[in-house]
Design a protein around this motif. Structure first.
Motif, PDB file in Angstrom:
ATOM      1  N   PRO A 155      11.709   9.974  -0.194  1.00  0.00           N
ATOM      2  CA  PRO A 155      10.894   9.011   0.697  1.00  0.00           C
ATOM      3  C   PRO A 155       9.505   8.593  -0.128  1.00  0.00           C
ATOM      4  O   PRO A 155       9.134   7.441   0.199  1.00  0.00           O
ATOM      5  N   LEU A 156       9.125   9.551  -0.897  1.00  0.00           N
ATOM      6  CA  LEU A 156       7.831   9.164  -1.710  1.00  0.00           C
ATOM      7  C   LEU A 156       8.077   7.689  -2.542  1.00  0.00           C
ATOM      8  O   LEU A 156       7.250   6.710  -2.645  1.00  0.00           O
ATOM      9  N   ALA A 157       9.290   8.019  -3.329  1.00  0.00           N
ATOM     10  CA  ALA A 157       9.683   6.601  -4.249  1.00  0.00           C
ATOM     11  C   ALA A 157      10.054   5.378  -3.299  1.00  0.00           C
ATOM     12  O   ALA A 157       9.662   4.475  -3.748  1.00  0.00           O
ATOM     13  N   ALA A 158      10.603   5.518  -2.169  1.00  0.00           N
ATOM     14  CA  ALA A 158      10.869   4.408  -1.358  1.00  0.00           C
ATOM     15  C   ALA A 158       9.705   3.965  -0.829  1.00  0.00           C
ATOM     16  O   ALA A 158       9.393   2.575  -0.644  1.00  0.00           O
ATOM     17  N   ALA A 159       8.805   4.652  -0.300  1.00  0.00           N
ATOM     18  CA  ALA A 159       7.388   4.233   0.264  1.00  0.00           C
ATOM     19  C   ALA A 159       6.472   3.322  -0.999  1.00  0.00           C
ATOM     20  O   ALA A 159       5.830   2.418  -0.649  1.00  0.00           O
ATOM     21  N   ILE A 160       6.528   3.905  -2.045  1.00  0.00           N
ATOM     22  CA  ILE A 160       5.772   3.268  -3.251  1.00  0.00           C
ATOM     23  C   ILE A 160       6.431   1.976  -3.423  1.00  0.00           C
ATOM     24  O   ILE A 160       5.982   0.826  -3.505  1.00  0.00           O
ATOM     25  N   TYR A 161       7.788   1.912  -3.388  1.00  0.00           N
ATOM     26  CA  TYR A 161       8.513   0.610  -3.943  1.00  0.00           C
ATOM     27  C   TYR A 161       8.297  -0.440  -2.557  1.00  0.00           C
ATOM     28  O   TYR A 161       7.969  -1.522  -3.017  1.00  0.00           O
ATOM     29  N   PHE A 162       8.599  -0.005  -1.521  1.00  0.00           N
ATOM     30  CA  PHE A 162       8.490  -0.976  -0.332  1.00  0.00           C
ATOM     31  C   PHE A 162       7.185  -1.362  -0.195  1.00  0.00           C
ATOM     32  O   PHE A 162       6.856  -2.639   0.395  1.00  0.00           O
ATOM     33  N   ASN A 163       6.062  -0.514  -0.535  1.00  0.00           N
ATOM     34  CA  ASN A 163       4.403  -0.920  -0.300  1.00  0.00           C
ATOM     35  C   ASN A 163       4.347  -2.429  -1.048  1.00  0.00           C
ATOM     36  O   ASN A 163       3.140  -3.011  -0.910  1.00  0.00           O
ATOM     37  N   PHE A 164       5.075  -2.373  -2.340  1.00  0.00           N
ATOM     38  CA  PHE A 164       4.932  -3.462  -3.148  1.00  0.00           C
ATOM     39  C   PHE A 164       5.161  -4.925  -2.240  1.00  0.00           C
ATOM     40  O   PHE A 164       4.701  -6.029  -2.601  1.00  0.00           O
ATOM     41  N   PHE A 165       5.956  -5.001  -1.429  1.00  0.00           N
ATOM     42  CA  PHE A 165       6.514  -5.845  -0.456  1.00  0.00           C
ATOM     43  C   PHE A 165       5.642  -6.041   0.817  1.00  0.00           C
ATOM     44  O   PHE A 165       5.051  -7.102   1.097  1.00  0.00           O
ATOM     45  N   THR A 166       5.203  -4.856   1.542  1.00  0.00           N
ATOM     46  CA  THR A 166       4.787  -4.920   2.795  1.00  0.00           C
ATOM     47  C   THR A 166       3.071  -4.964   2.676  1.00  0.00           C
ATOM     48  O   THR A 166       2.484  -5.584   3.758  1.00  0.00           O
ATOM     49  N   HIS A 167       2.536  -4.662   1.621  1.00  0.00           N
ATOM     50  CA  HIS A 167       1.171  -4.967   1.566  1.00  0.00           C
ATOM     51  C   HIS A 167       0.584  -6.582   1.744  1.00  0.00           C
ATOM     52  O   HIS A 167      -0.544  -6.634   1.992  1.00  0.00           O
ATOM     53  N   HIS A 168       1.528  -7.541   1.573  1.00  0.00           N
ATOM     54  CA  HIS A 168       1.160  -8.790   1.643  1.00  0.00           C
ATOM     55  C   HIS A 168       1.323  -9.023   3.167  1.00  0.00           C
ATOM     56  O   HIS A 168       0.599  -9.957   3.580  1.00  0.00           O
ATOM     57  N   PHE A 169       1.800  -8.108   4.101  1.00  0.00           N
ATOM     58  CA  PHE A 169       1.790  -8.390   5.592  1.00  0.00           C
ATOM     59  C   PHE A 169       1.118  -7.349   6.370  1.00  0.00           C
ATOM     60  O   PHE A 169       0.366  -7.717   7.244  1.00  0.00           O
ATOM     61  N   LEU A 170       0.839  -6.023   5.584  1.00  0.00           N
ATOM     62  CA  LEU A 170       0.261  -5.022   6.371  1.00  0.00           C
ATOM     63  C   LEU A 170      -0.803  -4.382   5.469  1.00  0.00           C
ATOM     64  O   LEU A 170      -1.114  -5.039   4.315  1.00  0.00           O
ATOM     65  N   ILE A 171      -1.397  -3.305   5.766  1.00  0.00           N
ATOM     66  CA  ILE A 171      -2.579  -2.785   5.013  1.00  0.00           C
ATOM     67  C   ILE A 171      -1.808  -2.240   3.685  1.00  0.00           C
ATOM     68  O   ILE A 171      -0.579  -1.722   3.682  1.00  0.00           O
ATOM     69  N   ASP A 172      -2.414  -2.239   2.592  1.00  0.00           N
ATOM     70  CA  ASP A 172      -2.150  -1.874   1.373  1.00  0.00           C
ATOM     71  C   ASP A 172      -2.400  -0.361   1.384  1.00  0.00           C
ATOM     72  O   ASP A 172      -3.478  -0.183   1.347  1.00  0.00           O
TER      73      ASP A 172
END
Length: 271
Positions: A155-172
């Motif tokens: 889950p940690l690896a997945a969260a780090i990877y998807f944050n590269f996408f989601t930080h454009h729309f949600l909080i970084d």
């Protein structure tokens, strides 16, 4: 006097041994970086010497494909490592397509083999990180001490990877994730072997060290036109030091994937 001479001689022997070990470690690291070296050399050569028939981006793709084929054919990489590297190519390409779409950077040159403005060769730059990790792991006989369980790592690896996408729309949340990495891997170490002598390093420090060197490599890559940040359109400039944090997080994702796959293969996943 004799005791001082003995201590001096002992110190010299220890210094020579340390230099020898450092040289051997550097040599093994250099061999592990063979694919990245080919990438940088190709970027430089194709920038200075235009090649005929195909756009530069397409020549880079052909060169990297041939290099990958040769590394497997020559035994420098195994077929299992090729599978890991291919996975990184796909992960990296997906990230590149999204980031280019969001305007984070661009590939301004022409190319036949481009998807949504992203040349296919770009995935090899991520794959080269996986190539380095796999090569160094094998050459230095890397082992992990107090590696966290799957239920935490995945889950940690997945969260780090998807944050590269989601930080454009949600909080970084990169700094929150970085804090989690420090907490989770606080007691984790990576051990490696140089001339049959084992050394160890805190895993979190290894992440930072690799990420910093990738940032240096990124500056070299942008200088030779591998890609282009908005601030580099008119004239090349140093990539902001803040990008080190992004690379460190990407290294963490890469390391977690490689380590998890190796643990699964070795039957250690539940340890």
């Amino acid at each position: 006097m004799k005791q001082n001479e003995f201590q001096s001689k002992t110190s010299k022997i220890q210094l020579l041994h340390s230099i020898k070990q450092l040289f051997h470690f550097g040599w093994e690291q250099a061999l592990s970086c063979l694919f990245p070296v080919v990438i940088f050399a190709s970027l430089a050569i194709t920038q200075m010497i235009p090649l005929p028939f195909l756009p530069r981006y397409d020549w880079l793709l052909l060169i990297f494909l041939m290099m990958q084929w040769w590394m497997v054919r020559s035994g420098l990489e195994t077929r299992d490592e090729l599978k890991v590297i291919t996975l990184f190519h796909l992960i990296g390409l997906a990230l590149e397509i999204f980031k280019v779409h969001m305007g984070s950077w661009s590939y301004p040159e022409e190319g036949y083999f481009k998807i949504f403005g992203v040349p296919l060769y770009s995935g090899f730059m991520y794959a080269s990180v996986a190539s380095y990790l796999c090569q160094a792991w094998r050459r230095l006989n890397v082992d992990l001490v107090k590696w966290p369980p799957f239920i935490v790592v995945v889950p940690l690896a997945a969260a780090i990877y998807f944050n590269f996408f989601t930080h454009h729309f949600l909080i970084d949340i990169r700094w929150f994730l970085a804090g989690l990495v420090i907490i989770i891997f606080l007691k984790s170490w990576v051990t490696y072997e140089v001339n049959r002598i084992r050394y160890r390093m805190p895993l979190a420090f290894a992440f930072v060290l690799i990420g910093f060197f990738i940032w240096i490599a990124e500056n070299i890559a942008t200088f030779f036109g591998a890609w282009e940040y908005p601030g580099q359109t008119d004239v090349w400039s140093l990539v902001h030091i803040g990008k080190v944090s992004s690379w460190v997080l990407l290294v963490i994702v890469s390391f977690l994937i490689v380590a998890t796959l190796k643990q699964v293969k070795e039957g250690k996943g539940k340890n």
